[in-house]
Enzyme design. Structure first.
Site, PDB file in Angstrom:
ATOM      1  N   HIS A   1       1.409  -1.369   0.409  1.00  0.00           N
ATOM      2  CA  HIS A   1       0.065   0.180   0.244  1.00  0.00           C
ATOM      3  C   HIS A   1       0.729   1.146  -0.064  1.00  0.00           C
ATOM      4  O   HIS A   1       2.185   1.017   0.480  1.00  0.00           O
ATOM      5  CB  HIS A   1      -0.916   0.018   1.194  1.00  0.00           C
ATOM      6  CG  HIS A   1      -1.679   0.840   1.423  1.00  0.00           C
ATOM      7  ND1 HIS A   1      -1.872   2.070   0.905  1.00  0.00           N
ATOM      8  CD2 HIS A   1      -3.245   0.625   1.004  1.00  0.00           C
ATOM      9  CE1 HIS A   1      -2.837   3.293   1.465  1.00  0.00           C
ATOM     10  NE2 HIS A   1      -3.984   1.650   0.621  1.00  0.00           N
TER      11      HIS A   1
ATOM     12  N   GLU B   1      -4.667   1.867  -6.714  1.00  0.00           N
ATOM     13  CA  GLU B   1      -4.464   3.260  -6.332  1.00  0.00           C
ATOM     14  C   GLU B   1      -3.341   4.419  -6.250  1.00  0.00           C
ATOM     15  O   GLU B   1      -2.654   4.159  -5.565  1.00  0.00           O
ATOM     16  CB  GLU B   1      -3.953   2.196  -4.859  1.00  0.00           C
ATOM     17  CG  GLU B   1      -5.088   1.437  -4.241  1.00  0.00           C
ATOM     18  CD  GLU B   1      -5.545   1.444  -2.808  1.00  0.00           C
ATOM     19  OE1 GLU B   1      -6.961   1.673  -2.968  1.00  0.00           O
ATOM     20  OE2 GLU B   1      -4.813   1.640  -2.027  1.00  0.00           O
TER      21      GLU B   1
HETATM   22  P1  PGA Z   1      -9.944   5.636   0.452  1.00  0.00           P
HETATM   23  O1  PGA Z   1      -8.421   4.297   0.833  1.00  0.00           O
HETATM   24  O2  PGA Z   1     -10.854   4.542  -0.071  1.00  0.00           O
HETATM   25  O3  PGA Z   1     -10.725   6.149   1.831  1.00  0.00           O
HETATM   26  O4  PGA Z   1      -9.278   6.440  -0.904  1.00  0.00           O
HETATM   27  C1  PGA Z   1      -8.513   3.132  -0.102  1.00  0.00           C
HETATM   28  C2  PGA Z   1      -7.482   2.415   0.500  1.00  0.00           C
HETATM   29  O5  PGA Z   1      -6.495   3.233   0.806  1.00  0.00           O
HETATM   30  O6  PGA Z   1      -7.396   1.419   0.004  1.00  0.00           O
END
Ligand code: PGA
Length: 224
Positions: free
Chosen positions: A98, A147
């Site tokens: 992440h 992401e």
């Molecule tokens: P968010 O986070 O939906 O708050 O943007 C997603 C993530 O970081 O997995």
């Protein structure tokens, strides 16, 4: 059918008491959801993982569990680490790579490589986060979560990507995926989840802020 993965990433939120309140409310509302086309996965903190496991089992909830991290080492003298075999006692999935771990905890691609290997060897399904179309895709990953860091909110400050932007990145990486599933994360919310769901190759979502309240998570599940 290949089910969509809908993953609630709770990050560093919720005590066991708060986890219990979420699950009590969630359990009463989940009956309204059509689960034939989706797999619901909760990724709580390590401290709530065993509580979630027991709650899901005793209430026969149709929910799987996911860890938010895993040690890059096997069992051994690694103070403070939680290894893949320990996680497998509670969870089927693990999130690796992440952007928040890369940004705040200096995690690098070597760590991601070791972690995906440890997780895979223990029988966990690996959800590897990538940040852009040039990111390395690790061979032991089963699911790739695109992401973009600019779209990840700490609650609601992230700037969501448009379906067109996401489609472009998905198209750029699809030839490198092999059998891996592709999902999207970053400011997924009630007002955009339906448009994201229509994106070709979108196999689900990793949801942070909007998954923290049972009501809001249930509303998202109804829309995808
Ligand atoms: P968010 O986070 O939906 O708050 O943007 C997603 C993530 O970081 O997995």
């Amino acid at each position: 059918m290949d089910k969509k993965l809908i993953i609630a990433n709770w990050k560093s939120h919720k005590t066991i008491g708060e986890t219990k309140s979420f699950l009590e409310e969630f359990k009463d509302r989940i009956a309204d959801i059509d689960l034939s086309d989706k797999e619901i996965i909760l990724a709580p903190s390590f401290t709530s993982l065993s509580f979630c496991f027991d709650f899901i089992k005793s209430n026969s909830l149709p929910v799987k569990l996911c860890a938010q991290n895993v040690s890059s080492f096997p069992e051994g003298a690694y103070t403070g680490e939680i290894n893949a075999r320990q996680i497998k006692e509670f969870a089927d999935y693990v999130i690796i790579g992440h952007s928040e771990r890369k940004r705040y905890l200096n995690e690098n691609e070597n760590d991601v490589e070791s972690k995906t290997k440890e997780a895979k060897d223990a029988g966990l399904t690996v959800i590897q986060c990538i940040q852009d179309e040039n990111s390395e895709i690790h061979k032991n990953a089963d699911v790739i979560a695109y992401e973009p860091p600019s779209a990840i909110s700490t609650f609601d400050v992230g700037i969501a990507e448009t379906p067109e932007q996401i489609t472009k990145v998905f198209n750029d990486i699809k030839d490198r995926l092999g059998e891996k599933k592709l999902i999207y994360g970053g400011s997924v919310a009630e007002n955009n989840i339906a448009s994201y769901g229509a994106i070709e190759f979108c196999g689900g979502f990793l949801i942070g802020g909007a998954s923290l309240l049972a009501e809001s998570f249930i509303n998202l599940l109804k829309k995808c």
